[in-house]
Enzyme design. Structure first.
Site, mmCIF file in Angstrom:
data_model
loop_
_atom_site.group_PDB
_atom_site.id
_atom_site.type_symbol
_atom_site.label_atom_id
_atom_site.label_comp_id
_atom_site.label_asym_id
_atom_site.label_seq_id
_atom_site.Cartn_x
_atom_site.Cartn_y
_atom_site.Cartn_z
ATOM 1 N N ASN A 14 7.932 -0.572 -12.647
ATOM 2 C CA ASN A 14 8.871 -0.014 -11.987
ATOM 3 C C ASN A 14 10.112 -0.695 -11.695
ATOM 4 O O ASN A 14 11.107 -0.384 -11.374
ATOM 5 C CB ASN A 14 8.173 0.146 -10.399
ATOM 6 C CG ASN A 14 7.172 1.243 -10.385
ATOM 7 O OD1 ASN A 14 7.376 2.143 -11.226
ATOM 8 N ND2 ASN A 14 6.091 1.224 -9.446
ATOM 9 N N SER B 269 2.511 -0.611 -4.272
ATOM 10 C CA SER B 269 3.466 -0.564 -5.444
ATOM 11 C C SER B 269 4.770 -1.510 -5.274
ATOM 12 O O SER B 269 5.416 -1.823 -5.999
ATOM 13 C CB SER B 269 4.138 1.094 -5.524
ATOM 14 O OG SER B 269 3.238 1.985 -5.860
ATOM 15 N N GLU C 249 -1.407 -2.490 -14.110
ATOM 16 C CA GLU C 249 -0.956 -3.777 -13.852
ATOM 17 C C GLU C 249 -1.704 -4.779 -13.040
ATOM 18 O O GLU C 249 -2.187 -4.370 -11.980
ATOM 19 C CB GLU C 249 0.522 -3.596 -13.354
ATOM 20 C CG GLU C 249 1.615 -2.997 -14.257
ATOM 21 C CD GLU C 249 2.967 -2.930 -13.440
ATOM 22 O OE1 GLU C 249 4.021 -3.042 -14.017
ATOM 23 O OE2 GLU C 249 2.964 -2.700 -12.224
ATOM 24 N N HIS D 242 -2.552 -2.637 -9.935
ATOM 25 C CA HIS D 242 -1.680 -1.479 -9.616
ATOM 26 C C HIS D 242 -2.056 -0.321 -10.722
ATOM 27 O O HIS D 242 -1.436 -0.233 -11.738
ATOM 28 C CB HIS D 242 -0.139 -1.979 -9.655
ATOM 29 C CG HIS D 242 0.752 -1.077 -9.407
ATOM 30 N ND1 HIS D 242 2.095 -0.697 -10.177
ATOM 31 C CD2 HIS D 242 0.988 0.086 -8.399
ATOM 32 C CE1 HIS D 242 2.677 0.154 -9.738
ATOM 33 N NE2 HIS D 242 1.966 0.733 -8.606
HETATM 34 N N1 LIG Z 1 1.040 8.071 -5.115
HETATM 35 C C1 LIG Z 1 1.505 7.116 -6.228
HETATM 36 O O1 LIG Z 1 2.176 7.646 -7.145
HETATM 37 C C2 LIG Z 1 1.289 5.935 -6.423
HETATM 38 C C3 LIG Z 1 1.137 5.210 -7.400
HETATM 39 C C4 LIG Z 1 0.725 3.672 -7.537
HETATM 40 C C5 LIG Z 1 0.476 3.046 -6.332
HETATM 41 N N2 LIG Z 1 0.539 3.627 -5.067
HETATM 42 C C6 LIG Z 1 0.045 2.847 -3.931
HETATM 43 O O2 LIG Z 1 -1.047 3.344 -3.456
HETATM 44 C C7 LIG Z 1 -1.369 3.449 -2.139
HETATM 45 C C8 LIG Z 1 -2.097 4.501 -1.536
HETATM 46 O O3 LIG Z 1 -1.006 5.466 -1.959
HETATM 47 P P1 LIG Z 1 -1.511 7.131 -2.045
HETATM 48 O O4 LIG Z 1 -0.276 7.779 -2.474
HETATM 49 O O5 LIG Z 1 -2.818 7.391 -2.547
HETATM 50 O O6 LIG Z 1 -1.391 7.486 -0.368
HETATM 51 P P2 LIG Z 1 -2.003 8.815 0.505
HETATM 52 O O7 LIG Z 1 -1.162 9.057 1.641
HETATM 53 O O8 LIG Z 1 -2.425 9.813 -0.215
HETATM 54 O O9 LIG Z 1 -3.405 7.825 0.871
HETATM 55 C C9 LIG Z 1 -3.560 6.824 1.906
HETATM 56 C C10 LIG Z 1 -4.924 7.049 2.343
HETATM 57 O O10 LIG Z 1 -5.236 5.809 3.090
HETATM 58 C C11 LIG Z 1 -5.717 6.254 4.396
HETATM 59 N N3 LIG Z 1 -5.801 4.933 5.313
HETATM 60 C C12 LIG Z 1 -4.748 4.675 6.097
HETATM 61 N N4 LIG Z 1 -4.939 3.789 7.075
HETATM 62 C C13 LIG Z 1 -6.214 3.396 6.631
HETATM 63 C C14 LIG Z 1 -7.233 2.702 6.983
HETATM 64 N N5 LIG Z 1 -7.119 1.735 8.242
HETATM 65 N N6 LIG Z 1 -8.580 2.319 6.616
HETATM 66 C C15 LIG Z 1 -8.874 3.337 5.761
HETATM 67 N N7 LIG Z 1 -7.886 4.177 5.001
HETATM 68 C C16 LIG Z 1 -6.760 4.224 5.565
HETATM 69 C C17 LIG Z 1 -5.168 7.595 4.869
HETATM 70 O O11 LIG Z 1 -5.858 8.118 5.864
HETATM 71 C C18 LIG Z 1 -4.868 8.105 3.367
HETATM 72 O O12 LIG Z 1 -6.061 8.903 3.130
HETATM 73 C C19 LIG Z 1 0.156 2.920 -1.519
HETATM 74 O O13 LIG Z 1 -0.035 1.519 -1.385
HETATM 75 C C20 LIG Z 1 0.843 3.271 -2.656
HETATM 76 O O14 LIG Z 1 2.343 2.358 -2.673
HETATM 77 C C21 LIG Z 1 0.887 4.946 -5.041
#
Ligand SMILES: NC(=O)c1ccc[n+]([C@@H]2O[C@H](COP(=O)([O-])OP(=O)(O)OC[C@H]3O[C@@H](n4cnc5c(N)ncnc54)[C@H](O)[C@@H]3O)[C@@H](O)[C@H]2O)c1
Length: 286
Positions: free
Chosen positions: A191, A120, A153, A141
């Site tokens: 955003n 993000s 996106e 995204h």
């Molecule tokens: N939550 C939101 O609203 C949202 C919206 C759009 C984009 N994002 C983006 O999506 C991405 C994930 O966010 P999220 O909310 O799902 O986070 P989250 O914490 O729910 O999930 C992240 C996962 O990545 C795993 N992980 C970490 N290191 C790793 C590795 N080396 N190999 C494999 N897996 C690994 C973790 O164990 C965890 O389960 C981020 O970049 C975030 O900015 C989040």
């Protein structure tokens, strides 16, 4: 032949699980890489729970749930991503974590595969330098929850090739979403508009223009938004918004992105929104 018939997702958290589910629902096989097997199990449980809720509402059959779950394969071994034509990284939002993942992924996949990040707030052009062919790298995204939010996106980094953008546009349409190609700038498109708006709402509250509840009502009814700014902030997490808007501020020095003092105070006090049992709405009520 199906475009990106073999797909992989890295990270089985909130976004990775939702993205894997959407891809499996489109008839593709998807391998999800996690850092440990407990998180693989948790990821599967969350997808199953989402589909079971659909069954309870009469929108999903048990056969469809099993079919979708059957197309998702969980793993902790990056080598199992070797056949992936598209790798979607949705791991923890940290530059060092993501760059290490891209280096590992690039070592096992074909040089013709496309690698994308769901970040993000990080720079797509910067993350692209973690793989040997940055022209094969872009942002994809998704919005939260990925199963329900239709817009995706498609972020063009400085090196991303037009062919890669075209293939991602087609892929996003094929999985039932609406693609919006954008330049790689802080906040991308949605955003970039959202963050200053939320910051302004917080400043309005701090200036005692109206209560949080009344600002929410005014925005919902006046602008036709589903949620008011404080309902949305409590949902996404005040810490998440503060981190995102601070990153955009650091990258641009644009005052519209500067985290307002009230937001900083709330985060410092542990009032993070619904996940901490209280955010702007409860804070104002109490
Ligand atoms: N939550 C939101 O609203 C949202 C919206 C759009 C984009 N994002 C983006 O999506 C991405 C994930 O966010 P999220 O909310 O799902 O986070 P989250 O914490 O729910 O999930 C992240 C996962 O990545 C795993 N992980 C970490 N290191 C790793 C590795 N080396 N190999 C494999 N897996 C690994 C973790 O164990 C965890 O389960 C981020 O970049 C975030 O900015 C989040």
């Amino acid at each position: 032949m199906t475009l990106f018939g073999n797909t992989a997702v890295v990270g089985f958290g909130r976004m990775g699980g939702g993205i894997a589910q959407v891809i499996a629902q489109s008839g593709r096989n998807v391998t999800v890489l996690e850092s440990d097997s407990g998180r693989v199990d948790a990821g599967f449980a969350a997808v199953r729970e989402f589909l079971d809720a659909g069954i309870a509402r009469g929108k999903v059959t048990e056969a469809r749930r099993d079919e979708v779950l059957g197309r998702i394969r969980g793993t902790t071994a990056v080598e199992e991503l070797a056949d992936a034509e598209l790798v979607i990284e949705a791991a923890t939002e940290r530059r060092d974590v993501k760059r290490a993942i891209f280096a590992d992924v690039a070592a096992v996949v074909s040089p013709n595969s496309v690698v994308v990040t769901n970040t993000s707030a990080l720079s797509v052009s910067d993350l692209a330098t973690a793989i040997p062919q940055p022209q094969r790298f872009a942002g994809l995204h998704f919005f939260n929850p990925a199963q329900l939010m239709r817009v995706v996106e498609i972020v063009k980094g400085l090196a991303t090739s037009p062919e890669v953008i075209d293939s991602l546009v087609q892929f996003v349409v094929e999985i039932g979403k609406d693609p919006v190609p954008v330049k790689d700038r802080p906040g991308f498109l949605v955003n970039r508009l959202l963050m200053p708006y939320l910051n302004d709402a917080i400043q309005e509250l701090d200036d005692e223009l109206a209560t949080a509840e009344d600002i929410d009502v005014a925005i919902r009814l006046g602008l036709g938004y589903k949620l008011g700014p404080f309902e949305l902030l409590d949902l996404i997490g005040l810490d998440v918004h503060e981190h995102a808007t601070r990153s955009a501020y650091d990258a641009t020095l644009d005052a519209a992105f500067a985290p307002p003092p009230l937001l900083q105070a709330m985060v410092a006090a542990g009032k993070l929104g619904n996940k901490s049992g209280g955010g702007f709405r409860e804070a104002v009520q109490s």
